[in-house]
Design an enzyme around this catalytic site. Structure first.
Site, PDB file in Angstrom:
ATOM      1  N   ASP A  78       8.887  -9.875   9.497  1.00 39.45           N
ATOM      2  CA  ASP A  78       7.835 -10.412   8.073  1.00 39.45           C
ATOM      3  C   ASP A  78       7.289 -11.466   8.669  1.00 39.45           C
ATOM      4  O   ASP A  78       6.954 -12.014   7.810  1.00 39.45           O
ATOM      5  CB  ASP A  78       9.392 -10.586   7.789  1.00 39.45           C
ATOM      6  CG  ASP A  78       9.947  -9.237   6.965  1.00 39.45           C
ATOM      7  OD1 ASP A  78       8.882  -8.068   7.064  1.00 39.45           O
ATOM      8  OD2 ASP A  78      11.229  -9.808   6.651  1.00 39.45           O
ATOM      9  N   HIS A  83      -8.120  -4.258  -1.539  1.00 39.52           N
ATOM     10  CA  HIS A  83      -7.323  -4.267  -0.031  1.00 39.52           C
ATOM     11  C   HIS A  83      -6.642  -2.691  -0.164  1.00 39.52           C
ATOM     12  O   HIS A  83      -6.438  -2.333   1.022  1.00 39.52           O
ATOM     13  CB  HIS A  83      -6.222  -5.664  -0.551  1.00 39.52           C
ATOM     14  CG  HIS A  83      -5.841  -5.598   0.932  1.00 39.52           C
ATOM     15  ND1 HIS A  83      -6.421  -6.408   2.306  1.00 39.52           N
ATOM     16  CD2 HIS A  83      -4.467  -5.450   1.619  1.00 39.52           C
ATOM     17  CE1 HIS A  83      -4.911  -6.669   3.539  1.00 39.52           C
ATOM     18  NE2 HIS A  83      -4.578  -5.663   3.164  1.00 39.52           N
ATOM     19  N   GLU A  84      -5.702  -3.225  -0.317  1.00 37.41           N
ATOM     20  CA  GLU A  84      -4.736  -1.760  -0.924  1.00 37.41           C
ATOM     21  C   GLU A  84      -5.591  -0.757  -0.331  1.00 37.41           C
ATOM     22  O   GLU A  84      -4.725   0.504  -0.062  1.00 37.41           O
ATOM     23  CB  GLU A  84      -2.728  -1.914  -1.703  1.00 37.41           C
ATOM     24  CG  GLU A  84      -2.886  -3.546  -2.224  1.00 37.41           C
ATOM     25  CD  GLU A  84      -2.019  -3.910  -0.914  1.00 37.41           C
ATOM     26  OE1 GLU A  84      -1.669  -3.146  -0.025  1.00 37.41           O
ATOM     27  OE2 GLU A  84      -1.536  -5.200  -0.828  1.00 37.41           O
ATOM     28  N   GLU A 117      -3.727  -4.162   9.176  1.00 38.10           N
ATOM     29  CA  GLU A 117      -4.134  -5.668   7.972  1.00 38.10           C
ATOM     30  C   GLU A 117      -5.710  -6.026   8.370  1.00 38.10           C
ATOM     31  O   GLU A 117      -6.043  -6.321   7.426  1.00 38.10           O
ATOM     32  CB  GLU A 117      -3.064  -6.675   8.019  1.00 38.10           C
ATOM     33  CG  GLU A 117      -1.696  -6.414   8.059  1.00 38.10           C
ATOM     34  CD  GLU A 117      -1.574  -5.706   6.252  1.00 38.10           C
ATOM     35  OE1 GLU A 117      -2.442  -6.203   5.880  1.00 38.10           O
ATOM     36  OE2 GLU A 117      -1.021  -5.019   5.420  1.00 38.10           O
ATOM     37  N   TYR A 173      -5.320 -10.885   9.496  1.00 36.65           N
ATOM     38  CA  TYR A 173      -5.851 -10.803   7.740  1.00 36.65           C
ATOM     39  C   TYR A 173      -7.516 -11.183   8.702  1.00 36.65           C
ATOM     40  O   TYR A 173      -8.211  -9.547   8.689  1.00 36.65           O
ATOM     41  CB  TYR A 173      -5.285 -10.617   6.829  1.00 36.65           C
ATOM     42  CG  TYR A 173      -4.300 -10.253   6.643  1.00 36.65           C
ATOM     43  CD1 TYR A 173      -2.828 -10.566   7.192  1.00 36.65           C
ATOM     44  CD2 TYR A 173      -4.517  -9.081   5.744  1.00 36.65           C
ATOM     45  CE1 TYR A 173      -1.401  -9.795   6.515  1.00 36.65           C
ATOM     46  CE2 TYR A 173      -2.865  -8.944   5.122  1.00 36.65           C
ATOM     47  CZ  TYR A 173      -1.705  -9.134   5.686  1.00 36.65           C
ATOM     48  OH  TYR A 173      -0.739  -9.284   4.954  1.00 36.65           O
ATOM     49  N   GLU A 197       0.807  -1.071  -0.145  1.00 35.25           N
ATOM     50  CA  GLU A 197       0.054   0.373   0.275  1.00 35.25           C
ATOM     51  C   GLU A 197       1.065   1.520   0.363  1.00 35.25           C
ATOM     52  O   GLU A 197       0.762   1.875   0.281  1.00 35.25           O
ATOM     53  CB  GLU A 197      -0.932   0.135   1.118  1.00 35.25           C
ATOM     54  CG  GLU A 197       0.266   0.089   2.394  1.00 35.25           C
ATOM     55  CD  GLU A 197       0.317  -1.377   3.042  1.00 35.25           C
ATOM     56  OE1 GLU A 197       0.878  -2.091   2.127  1.00 35.25           O
ATOM     57  OE2 GLU A 197       0.325  -1.621   4.692  1.00 35.25           O
ATOM     58  N   HIS A 211      -5.904   0.144   2.757  1.00 38.88           N
ATOM     59  CA  HIS A 211      -5.315   1.002   3.479  1.00 38.88           C
ATOM     60  C   HIS A 211      -4.623   2.429   3.607  1.00 38.88           C
ATOM     61  O   HIS A 211      -4.368   2.773   4.265  1.00 38.88           O
ATOM     62  CB  HIS A 211      -3.878   0.370   3.266  1.00 38.88           C
ATOM     63  CG  HIS A 211      -3.381  -0.581   2.929  1.00 38.88           C
ATOM     64  ND1 HIS A 211      -3.764  -1.685   4.864  1.00 38.88           N
ATOM     65  CD2 HIS A 211      -3.446  -2.227   3.080  1.00 38.88           C
ATOM     66  CE1 HIS A 211      -3.129  -2.490   5.060  1.00 38.88           C
ATOM     67  NE2 HIS A 211      -2.759  -3.530   3.989  1.00 38.88           N
TER      68      HIS A 211
HETATM   69  N1  BES Z   1       1.032  -4.199   3.507  1.00 32.73           N
HETATM   70  C1  BES Z   1       1.034  -5.227   3.415  1.00 32.73           C
HETATM   71  C2  BES Z   1       1.419  -6.408   2.311  1.00 32.73           C
HETATM   72  C3  BES Z   1       2.669  -6.483   4.310  1.00 32.73           C
HETATM   73  C4  BES Z   1       3.065  -7.205   5.578  1.00 32.73           C
HETATM   74  C5  BES Z   1       4.478  -6.096   3.981  1.00 32.73           C
HETATM   75  C6  BES Z   1       3.704  -6.871   6.271  1.00 32.73           C
HETATM   76  C7  BES Z   1       5.340  -6.790   4.465  1.00 32.73           C
HETATM   77  C8  BES Z   1       5.262  -7.132   6.184  1.00 32.73           C
HETATM   78  C9  BES Z   1      -0.239  -5.524   2.200  1.00 32.73           C
HETATM   79  O1  BES Z   1      -1.021  -4.608   2.377  1.00 32.73           O
HETATM   80  C10 BES Z   1      -0.536  -6.665   1.645  1.00 32.73           C
HETATM   81  O2  BES Z   1      -2.045  -7.227   2.549  1.00 32.73           O
HETATM   82  N2  BES Z   1      -0.414  -7.922   0.929  1.00 32.73           N
HETATM   83  C11 BES Z   1      -0.917  -8.618   0.596  1.00 32.73           C
HETATM   84  C12 BES Z   1      -2.476  -8.609  -0.113  1.00 32.73           C
HETATM   85  C13 BES Z   1      -3.480  -9.063  -0.004  1.00 32.73           C
HETATM   86  C14 BES Z   1      -5.004  -8.762  -0.762  1.00 32.73           C
HETATM   87  C15 BES Z   1      -3.974  -9.682   1.266  1.00 32.73           C
HETATM   88  C16 BES Z   1      -0.051  -9.656   0.086  1.00 32.73           C
HETATM   89  O3  BES Z   1       1.195  -9.068  -0.240  1.00 32.73           O
HETATM   90  O4  BES Z   1      -0.962 -10.502   0.725  1.00 32.73           O
HETATM   91 ZN    ZN Z   2      -2.144  -5.169   3.827  1.00 34.73          ZN
END
Ligand code: BES
Ligand code: ZN
Length: 651
Positions: free
Chosen positions: A412, A333-334, A356, A420, A309, A337
């Site tokens: 991470d 989703h993005e 999330e 989520y 995001e 955010h």
């Molecule tokens: N902010 C996240 C990606 C993230 C989270 C990167 C934690 C590093 C650490 C992003 O918004 C996200 O949730 N991406 C999901 C997609 C979504 C549709 C659930 C993904 O990458 O799978």
């Molecule tokens: Zn996210």
């Protein structure tokens, strides 16, 4: 000690001996002697970010000015970062920043006379997860400090792609992924979401490379190798982003569009055609979109996430471009955010659900408004099934929404189903109990109240108590509310969701398993991605190879271009010893670097000696194309499997 005091009254809190973790319920806090206690609302909440060396209770960066050069040949970014500092502690004499694998050439402070003078600094030995603490001696607490530095070609937050790894195969490409703590690998900074800052950047690159940042990208920018950016809203460091490559712009509406390599741009604009409607929907629910433009940058398939995001410029995987808009919940989703995360931000990774979970709830509301409740429910059910599969006794510590201090060593590796899915489920629980009208108004006010601030779970809980629980008494008890935040598992108060389409699919699957009759093509031709995913996910742990061959003959799962289907089909194939799929599995693992899509297949492969061998062979070939985050995850799985005795091969 690394901690920062959010909210008021440091003295009162210390006097009251109040230094509890912001993620413990108020009831567990040590009782303060009444004579010295501050009123509850004014009590200091000590927010400690375990994942940063910065000392935001002493000094905070308010603005960052970057002057950088992108060098594709050396795979480095180099230049200067200039900080505007707000010294909160008038006795502070050091500025502590986070770095990872950076070479620091020079550090200077600007004196009252405007002159830049060298400052002494020390770079500590690197911690594997946190990187190297950079301590700068600042006895005069200068308002401006400037650092000249160069990144490492292995920077954990950057990926450098050879032309062969791009769609067009002509030009190199680079992009950043700063969340969670990788911004420090390309800019020395206070890498904690507690600190928010505005930024500007001047970036030079080869003339044919377009450079974009999480800032005011100009759709009409001339490609001349010299670019300037401004981000006038205060953001946390994990939202700092940059990308460079052969990128063109294609509009979707007057405030939304896509950036992508030339051959991808039209496909992406078509797939994401509903973006304008998504913004309108979110605005109706939660108030104005506050960031100006909303563009989507489509990255090469090595991007390790589905989406990121980055403000004004969502980074997205190309694996959601399926031609049928079935995976556009990623954009919802993005975009969501822009309210939950970018506007109201978690103050540490322990509070990840605030970003999330709330976002996944908002995402589902956008999907419901645009595509109807049945589709939104299908998406929820798939995620809740994943959550049930992911929760076990070994990860109990990661199951409460508010993770306790010290539990999350590498940010991470947060348990994604908790932050989520349980987070979104908690929001739906509140929505159902208080009613949509009240709950929508609550969330909207919450976004306004904490706009451009970083907050802890405790602050959310206090705000919800005042504005929901106490305002509408008798709907939700404090104990019911707290169970979601502080207990493992899914509370018994969780609202249930069902889908009649999924019920039909369950029946079709059972009929096939019991009688061998496959559902008719006239029926399956109408199935969307979620329905196919549900069909596969409901299969027994293993099938007979002949059964998989029959499914392949009918539906051609092996070799599917749809990553969500591949993510489920290949592990089933591996578990079942269906080796005919190995060739396509190898291709998939080499083509895609999105961690969520490929890890289930690696996890399945390493469980048998033959599978482990295949995993290692494929990984050796795929590794040059993987992002460091994906490489790290795959290496972990392979190393763990080699350390533990493999299971006997399946008969
Ligand atoms: N902010 C996240 C990606 C993230 C989270 C990167 C934690 C590093 C650490 C992003 O918004 C996200 O949730 N991406 C999901 C997609 C979504 C549709 C659930 C993904 O990458 O799978
Ligand atoms: Zn996210």
């Amino acid at each position: 000690m690394r901690h920062s005091l959010l909210m008021l009254s440091l003295a009162a809190a210390l006097a009251a001996g109040c230094n509890q973790d912001a993620n413990t319920p108020a009831a567990n806090a040590p009782a303060a002697p009444s004579s010295t206690a501050a009123p509850a609302a004014a009590q200091a909440i000590a927010v400690t970010d375990e994942h940063s060396y910065a000392q935001p209770d002493k000094v905070r960066t308010t603005d960052l000015a970057l002057d950088l050069a992108v060098d594709f040949a050396k795979k480095t970014i180099s230049g200067t970062a200039t900080y505007t500092l707000d010294w909160l502690d008038q006795n502070a004499n050091q500025l502590v920043l986070d770095t990872r694998e950076l070479t620091i050439q020079k550090v200077e402070g600007q004196g009252a006379d405007g002159q830049w003078k060298p400052l002494q600094f020390a770079l500590a030995e690197a911690d594997k997860i946190l990187g190297s603490k950079l301590t700068i001696e600042t006895p005069e607490r200068p308002q401006h400090v400037r650092i000249a530095y160069t990144t490492s070609p292995n920077a954990s937050g950057l990926q450098w792609l050879e032309p062969s790894m791009t769609e067009g195969k002509q030009q190199p490409f680079m992009f950043s992924q700063s969340q969670q703590i990788h911004a420090r690998s390309w800019v020395p900074l206070q890498d904690t979401p507690i600190v928010r800052f505005t930024y500007t950047a001047h970036v030079t690159a080869p003339k044919d490379a377009m450079v974009l940042m999480s800032a005011d990208n100009d759709p009409k920018a001339a490609r001349d190798g010299d670019y300037s950016f401004r981000m006038p809203q205060k953001i946390p460091s994990y939202l700092l982003a940059i990308a460079a490559g052969d990128l063109v712009f294609q509009p979707i509406t007057d405030r939304a569009g896509v950036w992508a390599e030339p051959s991808m741009a039209p496909k992406a604009a078509k797939e994401f055609a509903d973006t304008g409607k998504m913004i309108d929907t979110a605005e109706k629910l939660y108030g104005p979109y506050r960031w100006g433009r909303y563009d989507i940058l489509v990255l090469p398939p090595s991007f390790p996430y589905g989406g990121m995001e980055n403000p004004r410029l969502t980074f997205a995987t190309p694996t959601v471009i399926t031609g049928d808009q079935s995976l556009v919940s990623l954009v919802a989703h993005e975009l969501a955010h822009s309210w939950s995360g970018n506007l109201v931000t978690f103050s540490t990774a322990k509070d990840a659900w605030l970003n999330e979970g709330v976002t996944s709830y908002v995402e589902n509301r956008i999907i419901e408004a645009l595509y109807g409740k049945p589709r939104a429910d299908e998406e929820s059910i798939i995620k809740r099934n994943e959550l049930k599969a992911e929760f076990n006794d070994a990860n109990k510590d990661l199951q409460p929404l508010a993770v306790k201090a010290g539990v999350l060593s590498d940010p991470d590796n947060n348990l994604s189903s908790t932050v989520y899915t349980k987070g979104a489920w908690f929001m739906e629980f509140l929505e159902k109990r208080f009613g949509r009208e009240q709950f929508d108004a609550f969330l909207r006010d919450y976004f306004d109240h904490f706009a451009f601030q970083s907050i802890s779970t405790r602050q959310f809980a206090d705000y919800a108590k005042a504005n929901l629980l106490d305002k509408y008494p008798g709907k939700v008890t404090q104990a019911e509310f707290d169970a979601w935040l502080y207990e493992p598992g899914v509370p018994s108060t969780a609202p249930q969701t069902s889908s009649s389409a999924f019920d039909d699919i369950d029946a079709a699957r059972t009929a096939w398993l019991e009688k061998g009759t496959l559902p008719d093509a006239a029926v399956t031709s109408k199935w969307n991605t979620h329905e196919w995913v549900h069909f596969i996910e409901g299969m027994p742990e293993t099938l007979k190879p002949e059964q998989l061959a029959a499914l392949d003959a009918a539906y051609h799962f092996t070799g599917t271009p749809n990553g969500e289907i591949a993510q489920r089909w290949y592990p089933l194939a591996v578990r079942s010893g269906y080796t005919q799929a190995n060739g396509e599995i190898a291709k998939f693992l080499q083509r895609v670097g999105r961690r969520k899509l490929i890890m289930p297949t690696y996890n399945a492969l390493v469980k048998t000696p033959d599978g482990l061998k295949l995993a290692e062979e494929v990984f050796a070939k795929a590794k040059p194309g993987y992002h460091p985050i994906t490489t790290g995850s795959v290496e972990d799985v392979i190393e763990k499997a080699k350390a533990a005795p493999a299971e006997a091969p399946k008969q």
